[in-house]
Structure formats: C-alpha cells, structure tokens
Write a protein that holds these residues in place. Sequence first.
Motif, PDB file in Angstrom:
ATOM      1  N   UNK A 243       0.809  -1.225   0.000  1.00  0.00           N
ATOM      2  CA  UNK A 243       0.000   0.000   0.000  1.00  0.00           C
ATOM      3  C   UNK A 243       0.840   1.272   0.000  1.00  0.00           C
ATOM      4  N   UNK A 244       2.167   1.165  -0.108  1.00  0.00           N
ATOM      5  CA  UNK A 244       3.025   2.313   0.123  1.00  0.00           C
ATOM      6  C   UNK A 244       3.400   3.031  -1.174  1.00  0.00           C
ATOM      7  N   UNK A 245       3.389   4.372  -1.163  1.00  0.00           N
ATOM      8  CA  UNK A 245       3.913   5.139  -2.290  1.00  0.00           C
ATOM      9  C   UNK A 245       5.429   5.282  -2.173  1.00  0.00           C
ATOM     10  N   UNK A 246       6.131   5.138  -3.280  1.00  0.00           N
ATOM     11  CA  UNK A 246       7.593   5.214  -3.291  1.00  0.00           C
ATOM     12  C   UNK A 246       8.030   6.161  -4.394  1.00  0.00           C
ATOM     13  N   UNK A 247       8.917   7.082  -4.040  1.00  0.00           N
ATOM     14  CA  UNK A 247       9.545   7.964  -5.025  1.00  0.00           C
ATOM     15  C   UNK A 247      11.056   7.781  -4.956  1.00  0.00           C
ATOM     16  N   UNK A 248      11.661   7.519  -6.096  1.00  0.00           N
ATOM     17  CA  UNK A 248      13.117   7.419  -6.159  1.00  0.00           C
ATOM     18  C   UNK A 248      13.713   8.799  -6.362  1.00  0.00           C
ATOM     19  N   UNK A 249      14.699   9.143  -5.532  1.00  0.00           N
ATOM     20  CA  UNK A 249      15.419  10.402  -5.631  1.00  0.00           C
ATOM     21  C   UNK A 249      16.843  10.124  -6.087  1.00  0.00           C
TER      22      UNK A 249
END
Length: 504
Positions: A243-249
């Motif tokens: 259920x988690x949102x992930x953004x790669x930086x």
Amino acid sequence: MAVADWFLTDERPWTEGNSVVPLVHGEEYFAELHRCLEQTRQGDLVLFTDWRGDPDERLTDDDDSSVGAVLCRAARRGVDVRGLIWRSHLDKLAFSAEANRHLGDEIEAAGGECLLDMRVRTGGSHHQKFVVLRHPGRPELDVAFVGGIDLCHSRRDTAEHLGDPQPVDMAAVYGPTPPWHDAAVALRGPAVADVERVFRERWDDPQPLTRNPARWLSERLHRDDRHADRLPDPLPAPAPAGSLPVQLLRTYPYRLRGYPFAPQGERTVAAGYEKVLARAERIVYVEDQYLWSAEVARSFATALRRSPELRVVAVLPRYPDQDGRFSKPPNLYGREQALRIIQEAAGDRFSVYGLENRHGTPVYVHAKVCVVDDAWATVGSDNFNRRSWTHDSELSAAVVDEDYARSLRLRLMAEHLDATDAERAALADPVAAYEALRRSAQRLEAWYAGGRRSERPQGRLRPLADPPLSAATRLWAQWAYRVVYDPDGRQFSRRIASRRSSSM
C-alpha cells in the motif's frame, strides 16, 4: 496525509501500491539478498550497481555464500547477470579498483557481464548501491534492494555491532573488526520497475566507460569488456504488492557531454530533502556517514528557525574512517562548519551523537536514513553533503506513510537506547524521544567521566564532540575539504547563483 505534499511533484514520478521492508544491518540485508538470488533460475534477470564489490565477501556464514560465488552460480544456471561497478581510483589511494576488477572478472568468466563504469564527473564516483531481480513468469518474486550497503567487506554486521569477520582497514580506534551500522530497503511492487529503469539508463549511456587514456591501455592489457551488450526488453512493471507510495530520488552531476537521461545533471535528492525540511514541524531524525556542507546545514537551520517546536537528531560516526594526517582534518573541518551552522539556529533543539557497541568500541555509522515528522522517510546511498547532493551518482527510496516512517524511527532509536518494548512505545512522541536520547547519552558520558566504576548504563549513544582544529590546520584542511572531499558537481553558473542566494 496528501502524498503530493511531501513528494516532488514535477521532477520525479512515484508509484503507489508497494511493499517496503527496511533491512537494518548488513547481516539482515545480505541474508535476504542471498535467499532471493539463490531462487533465481534460467531466464531471470539480475541487475546490480555498486561502489565497491569484494567477490569473497560472504552473504551468510556458509563458505559457498560469497558474493562472487552466488552471482556466478546464477549466471551458470542461465540467469542474465549484469553489473555496473564504479571503476574507482588506484588502490594506494584507499579505494577499490582491484576488488572491483576481480568481481567483474569472475562474473564475466561465468557468463554474466560486469562493466567497470567510470562515466562520471572528474573526481566523482558512481555511488549508487542497488540490486534488481526480475523473474519472467514469476512476477511475484520481483524485488529491488536500495540503500547504503555495498557488496563488500566490513558490511555484514548485526545489531550487536561486533563487526564483519571480513573487515576492511580503518582508523585504529575502530579495532580489528570495525563495527558497522548500515541500512537498505527491499522494494516489491511497481517501484521495482523504477529501480530497473535507473540501471537501464546507466547501462545504455553511450559515453566510453572511461575517458582516461591510461585506462584505455589497461583495458586492452586486461581484456576488459568495453562495450555493453543489449539488455533484454523490460518486463511490465510488477503488480501492486502493498500500500506504500515510493519515489526514487537521484543525483547526477553536470558532466561533459551530459547524461542522456540528465543532460544538466539531476539533483532530486537535494530537492527532496529541501521540500520536506521546509515542512518539518516536530522531529527530523538522521543517521548519516557525513553531515557536511554549509549549504546542507543551512537547509536544517532554516527549518529550525521557521518551526520553533522542531527538533533535529543526528547520529554520526564518532571518528573519521581513516587516521591519516591528510585525510582526518578535512573530515573534521567539513563537519565542524555544518554542525556550527545548525547549532546556532537550534540551540537546545539539535542533538548530535556518536554510536558505540556495548563493549565501548565506536561504531562506524554508514547508514543514510532520514525520517521527517513520522510522515516521510528515505533510505539510500546519499549522504548529507555537497558531494552527494551534486557530484556523485546517488539513489534513495522515499516513502510517505505514517506507520512506515514512525516504525523505522522507533526501530533505530530503540536499538541505540537498548530500549525495552515499553520504553520503545514511549518514543512515539517526538519530544519524549528527543529527551530520552539526550538523557541516555548524558548518563553514558557521565559514566565514562566517573571512571567507569559502576555497571555500564543502558544505551549506546554519546554526545559528539570533535577536537578543535588549529588555525594552521584549518587553512589547508578547508581547501582539501572543498576541492577533494566535498566538491560541487553543478555548472559554474549554478554554483555562483547558489552562493549569491545564500548570502542574501
């Protein structure tokens, strides 16, 4: 929480529906990586990047679990194994050229392909550390590991922090098997395809692997693989796994002729931190190898001045990793100026600690973790310094979720406090957690000051206090710090603009 309030909305995409499992300490990460690699079969794909790779580093206690053996076994049973390892500078400069060459040689001999990648800005490194496993027909097994843990010596430590049986040489204060604190995450779900895309972009970079003529001769003598073979077509992104949102930086420097995917470089690591620090109101918890750079420090100082209830905690190495006469002072200079800027803005709302094990041996903090207001958390390869924000390649995985972020902070704090379950629960309140860390560190410091005559108190944190540098040492150390240790990877015009804005 609105995810868009925390993530970058224009610079980088993000995915929903992911599972993110923190893997704290090398032993935990290596064991899970070993399990996943051993279940690969013909037709699967393994992609990895590394700053340093030691082929004989064992992933578990088993003799046949070395990095080289596991990857080579996979290649021999038909797994498509591809690696990108930073080529590195000479070993006599305490880097890892030979270890990286040998790992690449082993993989190539087994049928995989491993490139020694020097497609960086001069003086920079590919510092990203991640592994991607894709399984055609078995997408439920797809996983990506992202973090700060290299596939090399000294990383396989535990929560007890007694060190890796296969150590690297470090400053004498860390002992023969230096204790090592580190972290990574296991991603499952659509974010796996995002990490894979990072690898593919680097793999397909058309620039030569090195622009150094001396290296060209070395490549021919060693018969190095100088050209990347075509990768198989990418599979569809994995289905949701959580259920988690992930953004790669990411960080990429401005480089001559540019990266095709980042012609002017990329600084979303820096932009991501700047956005969340501008929102921080209660607590920022940091574990980092370096907290350097006036520019980085000013981001913290601005947040502290804006939010009068904000508290910042930093857990850093008590000592630099090397004793050298010419390496230690620039390390101390960089940290001294950053901590001073933050402290002047924070007063008693900023605490910085060193870490040791229960035997009193300092623990080298190599983790790159940041939790902001128990809402946003990142684990990756980047440090809080100008080099990681502008100059080297970096990759971090940021998550917006209250349960995830708080759980990560509590796990790390509880370990450093040797906290019971009841004591850990009390750390959920940011003010209570801040004070608990402060009291624990003060008790331990008082125990040392009193001659250690009573039983050692609970906890492993000590207030960090670096020795002052002389005026003469500071003169040359600040030059070495700015030019060698913490350089700026932006275009000259952007550097000037940044300096002007910070002086206003």
